[in-house]
Design a protein around this motif. Sequence first.
Motif, short mmCIF file in Angstrom:
data_model
loop_
_atom_site.label_atom_id
_atom_site.label_comp_id
_atom_site.label_asym_id
_atom_site.label_seq_id
_atom_site.Cartn_x
_atom_site.Cartn_y
_atom_site.Cartn_z
N THR A 234 0.85 -1.19 0.00
CA THR A 234 0.00 0.00 0.00
C THR A 234 0.88 1.24 0.00
O THR A 234 1.79 1.36 0.83
CB THR A 234 -0.89 0.02 1.26
OG1 THR A 234 -1.57 -1.23 1.39
CG2 THR A 234 -1.89 1.17 1.19
N ILE A 235 0.62 2.17 -0.92
CA ILE A 235 1.40 3.42 -0.91
C ILE A 235 0.53 4.64 -0.63
O ILE A 235 1.05 5.72 -0.36
CB ILE A 235 2.16 3.62 -2.24
CG1 ILE A 235 1.19 3.68 -3.43
CG2 ILE A 235 3.20 2.52 -2.43
CD1 ILE A 235 1.87 4.15 -4.71
N ASP A 236 -0.78 4.48 -0.68
CA ASP A 236 -1.68 5.59 -0.33
C ASP A 236 -3.02 5.00 0.07
O ASP A 236 -3.50 4.04 -0.55
CB ASP A 236 -1.86 6.53 -1.53
CG ASP A 236 -2.31 7.93 -1.11
OD1 ASP A 236 -2.68 8.12 0.06
OD2 ASP A 236 -2.30 8.85 -1.97
N LEU A 237 -3.63 5.55 1.09
CA LEU A 237 -4.92 5.07 1.56
C LEU A 237 -5.68 6.25 2.17
O LEU A 237 -5.35 6.72 3.25
CB LEU A 237 -4.74 3.97 2.61
CG LEU A 237 -6.02 3.25 3.06
CD1 LEU A 237 -6.70 2.55 1.90
CD2 LEU A 237 -5.72 2.26 4.18
N ARG A 238 -6.66 6.73 1.41
CA ARG A 238 -7.46 7.87 1.84
C ARG A 238 -8.90 7.66 1.41
O ARG A 238 -9.24 6.61 0.86
CB ARG A 238 -6.90 9.18 1.25
CG ARG A 238 -5.61 9.64 1.89
CD ARG A 238 -5.11 10.95 1.29
NE ARG A 238 -4.26 10.74 0.11
CZ ARG A 238 -3.83 11.71 -0.69
NH1 ARG A 238 -4.22 12.97 -0.45
NH2 ARG A 238 -3.03 11.45 -1.71
N ASN A 239 -9.74 8.64 1.65
CA ASN A 239 -11.11 8.56 1.16
C ASN A 239 -11.58 9.95 0.74
O ASN A 239 -10.84 10.94 0.85
CB ASN A 239 -12.05 7.91 2.19
CG ASN A 239 -12.12 8.69 3.49
OD1 ASN A 239 -12.42 9.88 3.50
ND2 ASN A 239 -11.88 8.00 4.61
N SER A 240 -12.80 10.01 0.24
CA SER A 240 -13.31 11.28 -0.29
C SER A 240 -13.41 12.35 0.77
O SER A 240 -13.41 13.55 0.46
CB SER A 240 -14.68 11.06 -0.96
OG SER A 240 -15.60 10.47 -0.05
N GLY A 241 -13.47 11.95 2.04
CA GLY A 241 -13.46 12.94 3.12
C GLY A 241 -12.12 13.63 3.27
O GLY A 241 -12.03 14.71 3.86
N ASP A 242 -11.07 13.02 2.72
CA ASP A 242 -9.74 13.62 2.76
C ASP A 242 -9.48 14.51 1.56
O ASP A 242 -8.54 15.32 1.58
CB ASP A 242 -8.66 12.52 2.77
CG ASP A 242 -8.72 11.65 4.00
OD1 ASP A 242 -8.74 12.19 5.11
OD2 ASP A 242 -8.76 10.41 3.83
N VAL A 250 -18.61 8.61 2.80
CA VAL A 250 -17.37 8.71 2.02
C VAL A 250 -17.16 7.44 1.20
O VAL A 250 -17.77 6.40 1.43
CB VAL A 250 -16.16 8.95 2.94
CG1 VAL A 250 -16.38 10.17 3.82
CG2 VAL A 250 -15.85 7.73 3.79
N VAL A 251 -16.28 7.56 0.22
CA VAL A 251 -15.83 6.42 -0.58
C VAL A 251 -14.33 6.26 -0.37
O VAL A 251 -13.59 7.26 -0.39
CB VAL A 251 -16.15 6.60 -2.07
CG1 VAL A 251 -15.61 5.42 -2.90
CG2 VAL A 251 -17.66 6.75 -2.28
N GLY A 252 -13.88 5.04 -0.15
CA GLY A 252 -12.48 4.79 0.12
C GLY A 252 -11.68 4.56 -1.14
O GLY A 252 -12.16 3.99 -2.12
N TYR A 253 -10.40 5.00 -1.10
CA TYR A 253 -9.51 4.85 -2.24
C TYR A 253 -8.14 4.38 -1.75
O TYR A 253 -7.61 4.91 -0.78
CB TYR A 253 -9.33 6.19 -2.98
CG TYR A 253 -10.62 6.90 -3.29
CD1 TYR A 253 -11.57 6.31 -4.10
CD2 TYR A 253 -10.87 8.17 -2.77
CE1 TYR A 253 -12.76 6.99 -4.38
CE2 TYR A 253 -12.05 8.84 -3.05
CZ TYR A 253 -13.00 8.23 -3.86
OH TYR A 253 -14.16 8.89 -4.14
N GLY A 254 -7.56 3.45 -2.45
CA GLY A 254 -6.22 3.00 -2.15
C GLY A 254 -5.38 2.89 -3.38
O GLY A 254 -5.90 2.66 -4.49
N ALA A 255 -4.07 3.06 -3.24
CA ALA A 255 -3.12 2.84 -4.33
C ALA A 255 -2.11 1.80 -3.86
O ALA A 255 -1.57 1.91 -2.75
CB ALA A 255 -2.41 4.15 -4.70
#
Length: 259
Positions: A234-242, A250-255
């Motif tokens: 995992t190099i990034d883990l945020r969501n639409s609230g960020d 919110v919707v979660g997003y990871g890279a």
Amino acid sequence: MNRAPAVAGSFYPADAGTLSHMLNGFLDRTAGDEHAPKAIIVPHAGYIYSGPIAASAYARLKPVRDSVSRVVLIGPSHRVAFQGLAVSAADTFSTPLGDIAIDQSAIQQLQQLPFVGYLEEAHALEHSLEVHLPFLQQTLSHFKLVPIVAGDASPHQVSQVLEILWGGPETLIVISSDLSHYHDYATSQTLDKHTSELIEALDYQALSSDAACGRVPVSGLLKLLREKSLAIKTIDLRNSGDTAGDKYRVVGYGAYVVD
């Protein structure tokens, strides 16, 4: 035949100059890495929401800008229900940044698999692939595309496709997936952290459709990584609230990257 953009002007800017400027803004704010990834998992929401997270992975393509010549892109179907995996007979997929040639020889290779077939309806309005095309055009010099929309398919089926097209350093694998949907901020953080742990553990059998809307292609990649004894991080883990939304739903997003 050309597959025209379906979500330009909504998920991302329809004007080429504005789009390029936005992409550069995301990429310039993201640290690259000297080790370019072989495969990435990246989110597919509107750019104001998930663009910064996707850029975390795309910025790492800089070392292979001129050497990657084929991109295998697999995302989930949001509009059309079908069995298996859908390819396209189009010669090009276009965005405001120009046309991308389709790797027809790779598409033909996949025809040996009984669960892969042509289904233009699956591609016509699907955003899970389209939102990645401008990022790829901005970060790679020249490449051919293998676009695949995943319907109801097993991890084994997806891993078979990826194995056939894995190739060498000339091939990049891109898996499109968002994470949890419409929870409050704190709940989303907890759920997405757990999902990321499962992804890093290559525990594809434990992933649910609630955890990741791209569970089908993600699971197939993880299965193949386990077979190849490769790791993903995992190099990034945020969501639409960020990024650009409120913190109530919110919707979660990871890279994630495979070096």
